[in-house]
Design a protein around this motif. Structure first.
Motif, PDB file in Angstrom:
ATOM      1  N   GLN A  18     -26.726  33.135  -3.697  1.00 50.29           N
ATOM      2  CA  GLN A  18     -26.865  31.998  -2.790  1.00 50.29           C
ATOM      3  C   GLN A  18     -28.315  31.525  -2.752  1.00 50.29           C
ATOM      4  O   GLN A  18     -28.600  30.333  -2.839  1.00 50.29           O
ATOM      5  CB  GLN A  18     -26.408  32.412  -1.381  1.00 50.29           C
ATOM      6  N   ASP A  21     -29.439  29.728  -5.880  1.00 46.45           N
ATOM      7  CA  ASP A  21     -28.961  28.342  -5.906  1.00 46.45           C
ATOM      8  C   ASP A  21     -29.759  27.473  -4.930  1.00 46.45           C
ATOM      9  O   ASP A  21     -30.084  26.329  -5.232  1.00 46.45           O
ATOM     10  CB  ASP A  21     -27.464  28.321  -5.570  1.00 46.45           C
ATOM     11  N   GLN A  22     -30.082  28.033  -3.764  1.00 44.64           N
ATOM     12  CA  GLN A  22     -30.879  27.262  -2.799  1.00 44.64           C
ATOM     13  C   GLN A  22     -32.259  26.938  -3.378  1.00 44.64           C
ATOM     14  O   GLN A  22     -32.752  25.818  -3.244  1.00 44.64           O
ATOM     15  CB  GLN A  22     -31.018  28.047  -1.484  1.00 44.64           C
ATOM     16  N   ARG A  25     -31.892  24.225  -5.966  1.00 38.13           N
ATOM     17  CA  ARG A  25     -31.702  22.899  -5.371  1.00 38.13           C
ATOM     18  C   ARG A  25     -32.997  22.382  -4.738  1.00 38.13           C
ATOM     19  O   ARG A  25     -33.288  21.195  -4.778  1.00 38.13           O
ATOM     20  CB  ARG A  25     -30.570  22.940  -4.331  1.00 38.13           C
ATOM     21  N   GLN A  30     -33.122  18.532  -4.263  1.00 37.54           N
ATOM     22  CA  GLN A  30     -31.870  18.271  -3.543  1.00 37.54           C
ATOM     23  C   GLN A  30     -31.882  18.824  -2.126  1.00 37.54           C
ATOM     24  O   GLN A  30     -31.001  18.531  -1.327  1.00 37.54           O
ATOM     25  CB  GLN A  30     -30.689  18.864  -4.316  1.00 37.54           C
ATOM     26  N   LEU A  31     -32.848  19.694  -1.843  1.00 38.73           N
ATOM     27  CA  LEU A  31     -33.022  20.195  -0.477  1.00 38.73           C
ATOM     28  C   LEU A  31     -34.429  19.799  -0.054  1.00 38.73           C
ATOM     29  O   LEU A  31     -35.385  20.031  -0.800  1.00 38.73           O
ATOM     30  CB  LEU A  31     -32.932  21.729  -0.451  1.00 38.73           C
ATOM     31  N   SER A  32     -34.539  19.218   1.136  1.00 35.71           N
ATOM     32  CA  SER A  32     -35.873  18.818   1.589  1.00 35.71           C
ATOM     33  C   SER A  32     -36.650  20.064   2.025  1.00 35.71           C
ATOM     34  O   SER A  32     -36.080  21.132   2.237  1.00 35.71           O
ATOM     35  CB  SER A  32     -35.751  17.844   2.756  1.00 35.71           C
ATOM     36  N   ASP A  34     -37.901  20.575   4.915  1.00 40.34           N
ATOM     37  CA  ASP A  34     -37.404  20.980   6.231  1.00 40.34           C
ATOM     38  C   ASP A  34     -36.069  21.697   6.157  1.00 40.34           C
ATOM     39  O   ASP A  34     -35.760  22.544   6.993  1.00 40.34           O
ATOM     40  CB  ASP A  34     -37.246  19.756   7.149  1.00 40.34           C
ATOM     41  N   GLU A  35     -35.270  21.333   5.162  1.00 37.62           N
ATOM     42  CA  GLU A  35     -33.973  22.008   5.028  1.00 37.62           C
ATOM     43  C   GLU A  35     -34.125  23.377   4.381  1.00 37.62           C
ATOM     44  O   GLU A  35     -33.401  24.315   4.702  1.00 37.62           O
ATOM     45  CB  GLU A  35     -33.021  21.148   4.185  1.00 37.62           C
ATOM     46  N   PRO A  38     -35.931  26.908   6.783  1.00 41.08           N
ATOM     47  CA  PRO A  38     -35.168  27.955   7.497  1.00 41.08           C
ATOM     48  C   PRO A  38     -34.378  28.851   6.538  1.00 41.08           C
ATOM     49  O   PRO A  38     -34.188  30.035   6.815  1.00 41.08           O
ATOM     50  CB  PRO A  38     -34.213  27.154   8.387  1.00 41.08           C
ATOM     51  N   LEU A  39     -33.958  28.280   5.410  1.00 40.97           N
ATOM     52  CA  LEU A  39     -33.172  29.078   4.472  1.00 40.97           C
ATOM     53  C   LEU A  39     -34.045  30.134   3.801  1.00 40.97           C
ATOM     54  O   LEU A  39     -33.649  31.290   3.663  1.00 40.97           O
ATOM     55  CB  LEU A  39     -32.536  28.182   3.401  1.00 40.97           C
ATOM     56  N   ALA A 160     -26.825  33.133  13.314  1.00 44.68           N
ATOM     57  CA  ALA A 160     -27.683  32.763  12.180  1.00 44.68           C
ATOM     58  C   ALA A 160     -28.828  31.855  12.608  1.00 44.68           C
ATOM     59  O   ALA A 160     -29.875  31.822  11.972  1.00 44.68           O
ATOM     60  CB  ALA A 160     -26.852  32.074  11.107  1.00 44.68           C
ATOM     61  N   PHE A 161     -28.633  31.100  13.687  1.00 45.18           N
ATOM     62  CA  PHE A 161     -29.679  30.178  14.140  1.00 45.18           C
ATOM     63  C   PHE A 161     -29.901  30.328  15.643  1.00 45.18           C
ATOM     64  O   PHE A 161     -29.459  29.525  16.451  1.00 45.18           O
ATOM     65  CB  PHE A 161     -29.323  28.733  13.761  1.00 45.18           C
ATOM     66  N   ARG A 243     -34.459  26.025  23.655  1.00 41.90           N
ATOM     67  CA  ARG A 243     -34.693  25.544  22.303  1.00 41.90           C
ATOM     68  C   ARG A 243     -35.644  24.353  22.297  1.00 41.90           C
ATOM     69  O   ARG A 243     -35.900  23.768  21.261  1.00 41.90           O
ATOM     70  CB  ARG A 243     -33.369  25.145  21.643  1.00 41.90           C
TER      71      ARG A 243
ATOM     72  N   PHE B  83     -29.225  21.350  12.173  1.00 45.32           N
ATOM     73  CA  PHE B  83     -28.495  22.532  11.681  1.00 45.32           C
ATOM     74  C   PHE B  83     -29.109  23.823  12.205  1.00 45.32           C
ATOM     75  O   PHE B  83     -28.470  24.869  12.231  1.00 45.32           O
ATOM     76  CB  PHE B  83     -28.394  22.530  10.154  1.00 45.32           C
ATOM     77  N   THR B  84     -30.365  23.753  12.655  1.00 45.64           N
ATOM     78  CA  THR B  84     -31.022  24.956  13.175  1.00 45.64           C
ATOM     79  C   THR B  84     -30.649  25.238  14.637  1.00 45.64           C
ATOM     80  O   THR B  84     -31.091  26.233  15.197  1.00 45.64           O
ATOM     81  CB  THR B  84     -32.546  24.806  13.082  1.00 45.64           C
ATOM     82  N   ASP B  85     -29.863  24.376  15.242  1.00 40.11           N
ATOM     83  CA  ASP B  85     -29.398  24.627  16.605  1.00 40.11           C
ATOM     84  C   ASP B  85     -28.064  25.359  16.516  1.00 40.11           C
ATOM     85  O   ASP B  85     -27.030  24.761  16.212  1.00 40.11           O
ATOM     86  CB  ASP B  85     -29.246  23.296  17.352  1.00 40.11           C
ATOM     87  N   GLY B  86     -28.082  26.668  16.757  1.00 36.38           N
ATOM     88  CA  GLY B  86     -26.913  27.494  16.479  1.00 36.38           C
ATOM     89  C   GLY B  86     -25.941  27.656  17.630  1.00 36.38           C
ATOM     90  O   GLY B  86     -25.065  28.526  17.578  1.00 36.38           O
ATOM     91  N   TYR B  89     -22.041  27.622  17.016  1.00 36.83           N
ATOM     92  CA  TYR B  89     -21.323  28.788  16.465  1.00 36.83           C
ATOM     93  C   TYR B  89     -20.661  29.579  17.588  1.00 36.83           C
ATOM     94  O   TYR B  89     -19.523  30.042  17.459  1.00 36.83           O
ATOM     95  CB  TYR B  89     -22.284  29.695  15.689  1.00 36.83           C
ATOM     96  N   LEU B 112     -24.381  20.899   6.779  1.00 40.50           N
ATOM     97  CA  LEU B 112     -24.842  21.018   5.399  1.00 40.50           C
ATOM     98  C   LEU B 112     -24.185  22.203   4.714  1.00 40.50           C
ATOM     99  O   LEU B 112     -23.763  23.160   5.362  1.00 40.50           O
ATOM    100  CB  LEU B 112     -26.368  21.203   5.377  1.00 40.50           C
ATOM    101  N   ASP B 114     -25.184  24.801   3.206  1.00 43.11           N
ATOM    102  CA  ASP B 114     -25.631  26.177   3.362  1.00 43.11           C
ATOM    103  C   ASP B 114     -25.214  26.816   4.679  1.00 43.11           C
ATOM    104  O   ASP B 114     -25.417  28.004   4.874  1.00 43.11           O
ATOM    105  CB  ASP B 114     -27.147  26.251   3.170  1.00 43.11           C
ATOM    106  N   ARG B 133     -25.016  13.519   2.059  1.00 44.36           N
ATOM    107  CA  ARG B 133     -24.747  14.637   1.155  1.00 44.36           C
ATOM    108  C   ARG B 133     -23.316  14.564   0.635  1.00 44.36           C
ATOM    109  O   ARG B 133     -22.423  14.054   1.302  1.00 44.36           O
ATOM    110  CB  ARG B 133     -24.959  15.992   1.859  1.00 44.36           C
ATOM    111  N   ASP B 144     -19.611  31.137  -0.409  1.00 46.68           N
ATOM    112  CA  ASP B 144     -20.854  31.885  -0.628  1.00 46.68           C
ATOM    113  C   ASP B 144     -20.667  33.400  -0.514  1.00 46.68           C
ATOM    114  O   ASP B 144     -21.339  34.170  -1.187  1.00 46.68           O
ATOM    115  CB  ASP B 144     -21.928  31.432   0.366  1.00 46.68           C
ATOM    116  N   PHE B 145     -19.776  33.814   0.380  1.00 41.55           N
ATOM    117  CA  PHE B 145     -19.570  35.253   0.588  1.00 41.55           C
ATOM    118  C   PHE B 145     -18.075  35.557   0.635  1.00 41.55           C
ATOM    119  O   PHE B 145     -17.255  34.676   0.897  1.00 41.55           O
ATOM    120  CB  PHE B 145     -20.222  35.714   1.902  1.00 41.55           C
TER     121      PHE B 145
END
Ligand code: SF4
Lengths: 552, 176
Positions: A18, A21-22, A25, A30-32, A34-35, A38-39, A160-161, A243, B83-86, B89, B112, B114, B133, B144-145
């Motif tokens: 994964q 691939d990130q 990209r 293909q990924l900014s 900012d995108e 976090p990844l 995850a976030f 947040r 997308f960073t605001d979780g 979920y 997105l 990912d 996108r 992915d998993f």
């Protein structure tokens, strides 16, 4: 130690694929930025001053010799021949190329390692006691529980976030060697009146710019409910944590703003819906994990080693080393040895690839092929025969790993600071070295006894300066590097936070300031009184006076 | 027609999302619409009568507040402003696991590739991938998993209960 099964292996392999691939990209546009940020952070990849920095997890501090050799190989092949062990049982590489990172991760996966969640706003590497399973003061071995938490937290999809990073520590001992009260969650094994084993759960401790000691929100949690309870805590945090402001986003702020009783009430209400559910851990699962941490094939020895005793009497350097770097083991005839990564002139926590290979060989020869990483940035051989200690010491010396200073003033805990880290206000490594050089008299150091000196290059507090008996914090004053000194911090179940003594100092003044503090201690201490105890008895004023006294 | 990922394939989306609908007059005469929670809460009687109405939950909305309407809703959309605001979920898991919501649960907003895998584990079965996108390319993110350790909406049994050598007597059956 824990060995991956095919499921564990497939998870890390899929994470590597994964991330590959990130990265592809991102490089293809293909990924900014900012995108991608976090990844990549969720895979331990920062962009630092000079190059990316990759942080690799050493779950609860446990490493095998093949894993260490692989880290050496990575340091040599993809970096500049060294790595930095951090205060959170991770290792960092300071010079990898972004394009190489997927390959590095693939190398790690081959030896059952990863960089998953070593950064980013997610559940980080779980830390634990470097003496797990070998200390004499254990209620339970924390390793199966730590592994349980590692698995649960790895790719936990709900969390995850999070609003901010989240750090968990687990201990099974009656002494705190994991700084349990400065974690987002600290779980400490306890026994209840009925004789059952469970955990005392503290929440909301932390360092950073708002240091707070954790609040115990549950005195006894049955072990089976550990993950359900963690899910409840994390869910309340994920839903209600702030947040809007990253400086107020840690769980400690939520606990404070909600008030501990209200926070606890919500967690308990959430847990009430989860307890006894699928997330409760069957005894068979703990037993399965525990089997991975069975004792190595110890020899049955009738008594402590006579050869060791003789060597202690014979060699003063050896006995000096043993007095600081060797502690008692639960088994007769064995010892726990700390390898110091705090040699003067070497950045605290750094090890070269050559040293790593040598350490791996020594671990094979003297400690069943395993070692541990401490949050004080040293390494531990947990299972050494006392009879081998002299040999081991001789070999460690040739590698520069036998500095007899564990727990002493020169065993400085220190973040990479301004030399590497782009967030830094000030350098930390040269200051550590200047202090080590000032205190180069071993006898004097040993006479001073246990003193924890911690240093961070900025208020993110990676060097845990708040809990150093002496804390040094790099601050920015009109673009210049200055250092703020605090006194009275301590780790442990009676953790305390240091208090700033006054205006900050220029780099060149810092060793002199430490000298003045030490002089005050020497003047005021009672016989056999440790630095922190003198400090707690007389308060910081006498130290302040000494430090800020007008020069004669 | 706009497209979305539904049950693992890219299909036409017949629903119109109306995040700015504040009163009934903001709604088109006919057609399937998704309205903000506030409007739903204020006009639930009229909206139920109309049929073909779904609800959009913002991160701060509590799914419990949908109350008894939940079972009848054909679609719930959960917004991810970034997308960073979780928070979404947790919203999804609560809807699926606590409130037993069985209708379509779609992720909207900054959705997105990912993040699709984690969203699917939390109970989303539909994804409106961000406009700029490619939804077809994003499909790959769902694979992915093969699974994760923790209990999730999709796999309520955690890995330690699903593994081959898990002690059979320990398996916990959800009370449905
Ligand atoms: S404390 Fe600051 S300077 Fe030091 S490593 Fe952390 S962020 Fe960087």
């Amino acid at each position: 130690m824990y060995r991956y099964d095919s499921f564990d292996q497939s998870i890390v392999a899929q994470r590597v694929a994964q991330f590959r691939d990130q990265t592809r990209r991102f490089l293809a546009g293909q990924l900014s930025e900012d995108e991608f940020r976090p990844l990549r952070l969720q895979n331990g990849l920062y962009v630092q001053k000079h190059a990316p920095m990759l942080r690799v997890a050493i779950p609860y501090g446990l490493l095998s010799s093949p894993q260490l050799r692989r880290l050496a190989h990575i340091a040599r092949t993809f970096d500049r021949g060294y790595g930095h062990f951090t205060t959170r049982q991770n290792i960092q590489f300071n010079w990898p190329q972004l394009e190489d990172v997927p390959d590095i991760l693939a190398e790690l996966a081959e030896v059952e390692m990863h960089a998953i969640q070593t950064s980013g706003n997610c559940i980080r590497n779980t830390t634990s006691d470097p003496y797990a399973g070998v200390a004499g003061d254990e209620l339970i071995d924390p390793r199966p529980w730590s592994e349980l938490v590692r698995q649960w937290s790895t790719l936990h999809p709900e969390f995850a976030f999070l609003p901010r990073k989240f750090k968990i520590a687990v201990t099974g001992a009656t002494a705190d060697r994991v700084a349990i009260l400065v974690h987002d969650i600290g779980a400490q094994a306890v026994r209840n009146a009925a004789g059952e084993t469970g955990f005392r759960v503290a929440v909301g401790g932390g360092q950073g710019r708002t240091p707070i000691i954790g609040q115990v929100i549950r005195e006894f949690l049955p072990g089976a409910e550990l993950l359900n309870y963690f899910d409840a805590i994390l869910r309340v945090y994920n839903r209600f944590g702030r947040r809007d402001n990253k400086y107020k986003a840690r769980i400690k702020i939520l606990v404070k703003e909600m008030t501990p009783p209200e926070f606890t009430r919500r967690v308990e209400a959430e847990w009430d819906r989860l307890r006894g559910g699928p997330g409760s851990v069957p005894p068979a699962e703990i037993a399965r994990l525990a089997a991975h941490f069975a004792d190595p094939p110890y020899r049955d020895l009738p008594r402590a080693s006579l050869a060791y005793r003789a060597a202690l009497a014979d060699s003063r350097p050896f006995s000096q080393w043993a007095s600081r770097n060797v502690v008692a083991h639960k088994r007769t005839g064995y010892a726990i040895v700390t390898l110091s990564l705090k040699k003067t002139g070497v950045p605290p926590g750094d090890a070269t690839a050559t040293q790593m290979d040598a350490i791996a060989d020594l671990a094979d020869r003297y400690s069943f092929g395993e070692l541990r990483v401490t949050h004080e940035q040293n390494l531990v051989f947990a299972d050494v025969l006392q009879a081998d200690l002299y040999d081991l010491w001789t070999r460690l010396k040739t590698q520069g790993l036998a500095t007899p200073n564990i727990g002493l003033l020169t065993d400085i805990v220190c973040c990479p600071g301004g030399d590497f880290c782009s967030l830094a206000n000030a350098k930390s490594i040269p200051i550590a070295e200047a202090i080590q050089r000032r205190f180069d008299d071993l006898d004097y150091l040993h006479d001073l006894g246990a003193i924890e000196l911690n240093m961070s290059g900025c208020m993110n507090a990676c060097g845990h300066h708040h809990v150093g008996n002496i804390g040094i914090l790099g601050v920015d004053k009109n673009g210049a590097e200055w250092y703020q000194i605090s006194l009275g911090g301590a780790q442990g179940f009676k953790a305390s936070l240091g208090k700033v003594i006054g205006p900050s100092f220029a780099a060149a003044e810092v060793p002199g300031v430490i000298e003045a503090i030490i002089a005050a201690y020497v003047e005021w201490r009672h016989p056999d009184e440790a630095f922190i105890d003198t400090l707690r008895r007389i308060g910081i004023d006498p130290f302040k006076e000494r430090v800020y006294a007008p020069a004669h | 027609m706009p497209r979305l990922i539904k049950d693992g394939a890219v299909v036409d989306d017949r629903w119109t999302l109306l995040p700015e609908a504040y009163s009934l007059t903001d709604l088109p005469e006919r057609g399937a619409v998704i309205v903000p929670f506030a409007l739903w809460a204020a006009e639930r009687g009229a909206l139920r009568a109309r049929g073909d109405v779904g609800v959009l939950l913002a991160p701060e909305n509590d799914p419990a507040d949908l109350g008894s309407d939940l079972a009848a809703l054909p679609v719930i959309a959960v917004d991810f402003p970034q997308f960073t605001d979780g928070r979404g979920y947790s919203t999804a898991r609560l809807l699926r696991e606590r409130h037993r919501y069985a209708g379509e649960l779609r992720a909207v907003g900054d959705v997105l590739r990912d993040q699709l895998y984690a969203m699917a584990e939390c109970g989303f079965d539909a994804f409106v991938v961000r406009e700029d996108r490619d939804a077809d390319a994003a499909l790959a993110g769902l694979a992915d998993f093969d699974g994760v350790y923790a209990p999730t909406a999709r796999s309520p049994q955690p890995w330690f209960r699903r593994r081959d050598d898990a002690a059979a007597t320990d398996v916990w059956y959800p009370q449905l």
